[in-house]
Design an enzyme around this catalytic site. Structure first.
Site, mmCIF file in Angstrom:
data_model
loop_
_atom_site.group_PDB
_atom_site.id
_atom_site.type_symbol
_atom_site.label_atom_id
_atom_site.label_comp_id
_atom_site.label_asym_id
_atom_site.label_seq_id
_atom_site.Cartn_x
_atom_site.Cartn_y
_atom_site.Cartn_z
ATOM 1 N N GLY A 1 0.825 -1.208 0.000
ATOM 2 C CA GLY A 1 0.000 0.000 0.000
ATOM 3 C C GLY A 1 0.851 1.245 0.000
ATOM 4 N N ASN A 2 0.222 2.351 0.266
ATOM 5 C CA ASN A 2 0.953 3.609 0.346
ATOM 6 C C ASN A 2 0.358 4.456 1.467
ATOM 7 O OD1 ASN A 2 -1.173 5.467 -0.806
ATOM 8 N ND2 ASN A 2 -0.988 3.949 -2.448
#
Ligand code: CTP
Length: 403
Positions: A212-213
């Protein structure tokens, strides 16, 4: 977009009433949000409020003297002057007592006289214990104020003073300021359909893990709030938001880049304007493990094979209808302003967007923050604007350019 053109944002005279509750310390943030957005803030604080937050703090933040006493400045008729000058009156926090006084139309203090002497819209942000908020007296007073056209912001549910949890917590300062400004703001996007993506996609590795980020979705949500406030119909494609989606938007929740791509394509058919504020994964695992990846089965190191995800923005731009406007974002870790502009210019041309909003990000900058600092490029890569401040004012600046 062909909505009516607006002038530069109007500098408003905002009277900020602060009353005596523990949330008064958060009123400093409300004052700051209005000042950052360029407005002239005059604080009327009750004696109770000044027990929770110091006058010097309020004066430093608002850049104006703080008013408390009905019997000060009598020669200049201050008890009505402030109300008459105000474009907007905001009371944050509004205690149960203040709400009762407002409902009854009492004029026993400077805040009461200011409100009664004013034709300006009134916005209040209640803050109190859950029992007080739910008491029939408060419920009836709130209903009276609503019926009189007062805008009530919050309260939120959450941690209250001490260990109590429940509804009664004052809304966050930026949300109060944004909601208040929306009451007086331009309604220049009525009839427009705006599609916004926000948040960060997650690409699963196995049933419990993902790549993810750090995008919180705050800037995309601020854009949705600003567009709604200006009268647009908003669809928000939301990927793992850390903040609540605004009431009033049609929300489509997505998880992965592929889901976001499908949702954006489907919703783009109806949209006049598309804003891609989401941080989309560029790569995803080629294989998603059926069960949890076990370290004993893998050994000392694990190699992941990743493949490219679709470039959603470039796809939307390539398929755009005549007249449809497309805005991209580029979060860059490059520290040098000019280098960032060059990277952004190249990206704007490559993706085929009308505007590209470039912002610096880093370990401690950008993601998750309530503020942003952006340069906005046109499709050819020229800087058309810069904006700095809370994400709500950056959102309005972007919408101003679209209008
Ligand atoms: N974007 C997208 N689909 C992707 C990746 C990015 O639609 N798979 C969009 C983002 O929402 C953003 C813009 O493209 O509006 C720029 O994203 P960014 O990650 O900065 O650009 P990339 O093309 O992925 O370039 P790079 O990561 O190599 O800088």
């Amino acid at each position: 977009m062909t909505a009516a053109a607006t002038d530069a944002p109007r500098r408003l005279t905002v009277v900020l009433g602060i009353t005596g509750g523990i949330a008064a310390y958060k009123a400093v943030g409300v004052a700051r949000a209005f000042v950052v957005a360029g407005h002239d803030v005059h604080i009327v604080a009750t004696e109770g409020a000044l027990r929770f937050v110091g006058r010097p703090t309020l004066e430093a933040i608002s850049r104006n003297p703080v008013h408390t006493d009905l019997y000060e400045g009598v020669a200049e008729v201050r008890h009505v002057a402030l109300g008459q000058r105000a474009d907007l009156i905001v009371i944050a926090p509004a205690t149960a007592h203040t709400i009762a006084s407002l409902a009854a139309g009492l004029a026993g203090d400077l805040l009461g006289t200011t409100v009664l002497a004013s034709a300006a819209p009134l916005v209040i942000a209640p803050a109190m214990h859950t029992e007080m908020w739910e008491h029939p007296a408060t419920v009836a007073n709130i209903a009276t104020l609503r019926a009189r056209g007062v805008t009530i912001v919050g309260p939120d549910s959450g941690r209250l003073t001490g260990t109590d949890v429940g509804p009664g917590r004052m809304s966050e300062p930026e949300a109060i300021a944004a909601a208040a400004l929306a009451v007086v703001g331009p309604h220049d996007l009525v009839g427009r359909r705006i599609l916004i993506s926000a948040g960060g996609t997650r690409e699963p590795l196995d049933p419990v893990r993902y790549l993810g980020n750090r995008s919180s979705g705050r800037q995309g949500v601020a854009l949705a709030e600003a567009a709604l406030a200006r009268g647009a119909t908003v669809t928000l494609v939301a990927a793992h938001l850390e903040v609540p989606a605004p009431a009033g938007a049609e929300v489509v929740e997505v998880g992965t880049a592929a889901e976001l791509d499908a949702a954006m394509r489907a919703a783009s058919v109806e949209a006049d304007t598309i804003i891609m504020a989401a941080a989309v994964a560029d790569f995803r695992p080629v294989v998603i493990a059926e069960g949890k990846i076990k370290k004993d089965a893998v050994g000392e190191s694990l190699e992941l094979r990743l493949e490219r995800t679709p470039d959603v923005l470039a796809g939307l731009a390539a398929a755009r209808r005549p007249g449809q406007r497309i805005v991209g974002f580029a979060a860059e870790t490059e520290a040098d302003d000019e280098r960032r502009r060059q990277i952004g210019a190249e990206k704007a041309r490559r993706k085929g967007v009308d505007l590209l909003v470039v912002n610096p990000v880093g370990w401690s900058e950008g993601f998750g923050s309530t503020t942003n600092s952006v340069m906005i490029l046109d499709g050819a890569g020229s800087v058309v604007a810069r904006a700095e401040g809370d994400k709500a004012s950056v959102a309005h600046r972007i919408l101003d350019l679209l209008v």
